[in-house]
Design a protein around this motif. Structure first.
Motif, PDB file in Angstrom:
ATOM      1  N   LEU A  49       7.378   5.359  -6.751  1.00  0.00           N
ATOM      2  CA  LEU A  49       6.812   4.353  -5.845  1.00  0.00           C
ATOM      3  C   LEU A  49       7.936   3.580  -5.168  1.00  0.00           C
ATOM      4  O   LEU A  49       9.029   3.425  -5.727  1.00  0.00           O
ATOM      5  CB  LEU A  49       5.909   3.388  -6.611  1.00  0.00           C
ATOM      6  N   PRO A  50       7.698   3.082  -3.962  1.00  0.00           N
ATOM      7  CA  PRO A  50       8.712   2.268  -3.291  1.00  0.00           C
ATOM      8  C   PRO A  50       9.099   1.069  -4.167  1.00  0.00           C
ATOM      9  O   PRO A  50       8.249   0.459  -4.820  1.00  0.00           O
ATOM     10  CB  PRO A  50       8.019   1.802  -2.011  1.00  0.00           C
ATOM     11  N   ALA A  51      10.385   0.737  -4.178  1.00  0.00           N
ATOM     12  CA  ALA A  51      10.883  -0.361  -5.013  1.00  0.00           C
ATOM     13  C   ALA A  51      10.142  -1.669  -4.738  1.00  0.00           C
ATOM     14  O   ALA A  51       9.886  -2.451  -5.656  1.00  0.00           O
ATOM     15  CB  ALA A  51      12.379  -0.535  -4.794  1.00  0.00           C
ATOM     16  N   ALA A  52       9.774  -1.901  -3.485  1.00  0.00           N
ATOM     17  CA  ALA A  52       9.071  -3.146  -3.133  1.00  0.00           C
ATOM     18  C   ALA A  52       7.729  -3.263  -3.856  1.00  0.00           C
ATOM     19  O   ALA A  52       7.263  -4.370  -4.124  1.00  0.00           O
ATOM     20  CB  ALA A  52       8.866  -3.223  -1.627  1.00  0.00           C
ATOM     21  N   CYS A  53       7.118  -2.126  -4.179  1.00  0.00           N
ATOM     22  CA  CYS A  53       5.828  -2.148  -4.881  1.00  0.00           C
ATOM     23  C   CYS A  53       5.978  -2.588  -6.341  1.00  0.00           C
ATOM     24  O   CYS A  53       5.013  -3.012  -6.961  1.00  0.00           O
ATOM     25  CB  CYS A  53       5.193  -0.763  -4.866  1.00  0.00           C
ATOM     26  N   LEU A  54       7.160  -2.437  -6.878  1.00  0.00           N
ATOM     27  CA  LEU A  54       7.382  -2.717  -8.290  1.00  0.00           C
ATOM     28  C   LEU A  54       8.102  -4.042  -8.519  1.00  0.00           C
ATOM     29  O   LEU A  54       8.422  -4.389  -9.656  1.00  0.00           O
ATOM     30  CB  LEU A  54       8.178  -1.566  -8.918  1.00  0.00           C
ATOM     31  N   LYS A  55       8.334  -4.782  -7.449  1.00  0.00           N
ATOM     32  CA  LYS A  55       9.005  -6.068  -7.540  1.00  0.00           C
ATOM     33  C   LYS A  55       7.976  -7.140  -7.908  1.00  0.00           C
ATOM     34  O   LYS A  55       6.925  -7.240  -7.267  1.00  0.00           O
ATOM     35  CB  LYS A  55       9.641  -6.391  -6.195  1.00  0.00           C
ATOM     36  N   PRO A  56       8.247  -7.936  -8.947  1.00  0.00           N
ATOM     37  CA  PRO A  56       7.306  -9.019  -9.289  1.00  0.00           C
ATOM     38  C   PRO A  56       7.110  -9.959  -8.112  1.00  0.00           C
ATOM     39  O   PRO A  56       8.068 -10.328  -7.427  1.00  0.00           O
ATOM     40  CB  PRO A  56       8.005  -9.730 -10.451  1.00  0.00           C
ATOM     41  N   LYS A  57       5.856 -10.301  -7.864  1.00  0.00           N
ATOM     42  CA  LYS A  57       5.543 -11.220  -6.760  1.00  0.00           C
ATOM     43  C   LYS A  57       4.110 -11.712  -6.924  1.00  0.00           C
ATOM     44  O   LYS A  57       3.289 -11.060  -7.566  1.00  0.00           O
ATOM     45  CB  LYS A  57       5.723 -10.550  -5.413  1.00  0.00           C
ATOM     46  N   PRO A  58       3.793 -12.859  -6.317  1.00  0.00           N
ATOM     47  CA  PRO A  58       2.417 -13.366  -6.387  1.00  0.00           C
ATOM     48  C   PRO A  58       1.482 -12.474  -5.584  1.00  0.00           C
ATOM     49  O   PRO A  58       1.870 -11.896  -4.569  1.00  0.00           O
ATOM     50  CB  PRO A  58       2.502 -14.758  -5.777  1.00  0.00           C
ATOM     51  N   LEU A  59       0.281 -12.357  -6.052  1.00  0.00           N
ATOM     52  CA  LEU A  59      -0.738 -11.555  -5.378  1.00  0.00           C
ATOM     53  C   LEU A  59      -1.575 -12.422  -4.447  1.00  0.00           C
ATOM     54  O   LEU A  59      -1.679 -13.632  -4.641  1.00  0.00           O
ATOM     55  CB  LEU A  59      -1.655 -10.909  -6.419  1.00  0.00           C
ATOM     56  N   PRO A  60      -2.213 -11.786  -3.459  1.00  0.00           N
ATOM     57  CA  PRO A  60      -3.143 -12.540  -2.609  1.00  0.00           C
ATOM     58  C   PRO A  60      -4.345 -13.012  -3.446  1.00  0.00           C
ATOM     59  O   PRO A  60      -4.571 -12.517  -4.553  1.00  0.00           O
ATOM     60  CB  PRO A  60      -3.592 -11.529  -1.561  1.00  0.00           C
ATOM     61  N   PRO A  61      -5.123 -13.930  -2.916  1.00  0.00           N
ATOM     62  CA  PRO A  61      -6.310 -14.400  -3.649  1.00  0.00           C
ATOM     63  C   PRO A  61      -7.246 -13.236  -4.011  1.00  0.00           C
ATOM     64  O   PRO A  61      -7.328 -12.238  -3.285  1.00  0.00           O
ATOM     65  CB  PRO A  61      -6.992 -15.347  -2.660  1.00  0.00           C
ATOM     66  N   LYS A  62      -7.934 -13.396  -5.125  1.00  0.00           N
ATOM     67  CA  LYS A  62      -8.860 -12.344  -5.582  1.00  0.00           C
ATOM     68  C   LYS A  62      -9.930 -12.046  -4.542  1.00  0.00           C
ATOM     69  O   LYS A  62     -10.316 -10.892  -4.361  1.00  0.00           O
ATOM     70  CB  LYS A  62      -9.509 -12.748  -6.914  1.00  0.00           C
ATOM     71  N   THR A  63     -10.383 -13.056  -3.832  1.00  0.00           N
ATOM     72  CA  THR A  63     -11.418 -12.823  -2.817  1.00  0.00           C
ATOM     73  C   THR A  63     -10.904 -11.929  -1.694  1.00  0.00           C
ATOM     74  O   THR A  63     -11.648 -11.100  -1.178  1.00  0.00           O
ATOM     75  CB  THR A  63     -11.925 -14.153  -2.230  1.00  0.00           C
ATOM     76  N   ALA A  64      -9.640 -12.094  -1.325  1.00  0.00           N
ATOM     77  CA  ALA A  64      -9.063 -11.250  -0.274  1.00  0.00           C
ATOM     78  C   ALA A  64      -9.028  -9.798  -0.730  1.00  0.00           C
ATOM     79  O   ALA A  64      -9.304  -8.879   0.051  1.00  0.00           O
ATOM     80  CB  ALA A  64      -7.668 -11.731   0.090  1.00  0.00           C
ATOM     81  N   LEU A  65      -8.700  -9.577  -1.997  1.00  0.00           N
ATOM     82  CA  LEU A  65      -8.660  -8.210  -2.524  1.00  0.00           C
ATOM     83  C   LEU A  65     -10.063  -7.614  -2.625  1.00  0.00           C
ATOM     84  O   LEU A  65     -10.270  -6.442  -2.318  1.00  0.00           O
ATOM     85  CB  LEU A  65      -7.963  -8.195  -3.885  1.00  0.00           C
ATOM     86  N   SER A  66     -11.032  -8.422  -3.025  1.00  0.00           N
ATOM     87  CA  SER A  66     -12.418  -7.947  -3.079  1.00  0.00           C
ATOM     88  C   SER A  66     -12.913  -7.570  -1.690  1.00  0.00           C
ATOM     89  O   SER A  66     -13.583  -6.547  -1.516  1.00  0.00           O
ATOM     90  CB  SER A  66     -13.329  -9.020  -3.678  1.00  0.00           C
ATOM     91  N   ASP A  67     -12.575  -8.390  -0.702  1.00  0.00           N
ATOM     92  CA  ASP A  67     -12.963  -8.087   0.684  1.00  0.00           C
ATOM     93  C   ASP A  67     -12.323  -6.780   1.148  1.00  0.00           C
ATOM     94  O   ASP A  67     -12.966  -5.971   1.814  1.00  0.00           O
ATOM     95  CB  ASP A  67     -12.558  -9.224   1.625  1.00  0.00           C
ATOM     96  N   LEU A  68     -11.056  -6.574   0.797  1.00  0.00           N
ATOM     97  CA  LEU A  68     -10.359  -5.341   1.161  1.00  0.00           C
ATOM     98  C   LEU A  68     -11.048  -4.127   0.537  1.00  0.00           C
ATOM     99  O   LEU A  68     -11.265  -3.119   1.210  1.00  0.00           O
ATOM    100  CB  LEU A  68      -8.899  -5.408   0.705  1.00  0.00           C
ATOM    101  N   MET A  69     -11.432  -4.238  -0.729  1.00  0.00           N
ATOM    102  CA  MET A  69     -12.121  -3.127  -1.393  1.00  0.00           C
ATOM    103  C   MET A  69     -13.448  -2.821  -0.704  1.00  0.00           C
ATOM    104  O   MET A  69     -13.791  -1.659  -0.504  1.00  0.00           O
ATOM    105  CB  MET A  69     -12.359  -3.444  -2.871  1.00  0.00           C
ATOM    106  N   GLN A  70     -14.180  -3.848  -0.326  1.00  0.00           N
ATOM    107  CA  GLN A  70     -15.456  -3.646   0.353  1.00  0.00           C
ATOM    108  C   GLN A  70     -15.255  -2.946   1.694  1.00  0.00           C
ATOM    109  O   GLN A  70     -15.981  -2.020   2.035  1.00  0.00           O
ATOM    110  CB  GLN A  70     -16.190  -4.974   0.551  1.00  0.00           C
TER     111      GLN A  70
END
Length: 93
Positions: A49-70
């Motif tokens: 996987l790209p190194a940027a994907c494995l770098k610790p960082k804060p995630l977007p709000p859970k609602t934003a991720l749920s909206d993306l999945m929908q």
């Protein structure tokens, strides 16, 4: 080494967990590679996987991720349900 890609099933599992499981979300934010292993992603794929994907960082709000999945589900349904019926002209012209 080439970059790896998660399968759509793996990506959906990841999005589902980080949008609904606070403990997993915290682990992913601090140690993404370990969290991916917890999901059953093979170490060989994680290492590609790209190194940027494995770098610790804060995630977007859970609602934003749920909206993306929908939205992803809607796109998939629209793509599989789209039908182009062929039109055949019969007879002489």
């Amino acid at each position: 080494m080439s970059d790896g890609l998660l399968t759509s099933s793996q990506a959906e599992s990841l999005l589902q967990r980080i949008s609904s499981d606070d403990a997993f979300r915290t682990r992913f934010e601090s140690a993404p590679a370990e969290a991916l292993q917890e999901l059953g992603i093979p170490v060989e794929l994680i290492n590609r996987l790209p190194a940027a994907c494995l770098k610790p960082k804060p995630l977007p709000p859970k609602t934003a991720l749920s909206d993306l999945m929908q939205k992803q589900r809607e796109v998939a349904v629209n793509a599989t349900m789209a039908m182009n019926v062929p039109w055949v002209k019969l007879g002489s012209s």
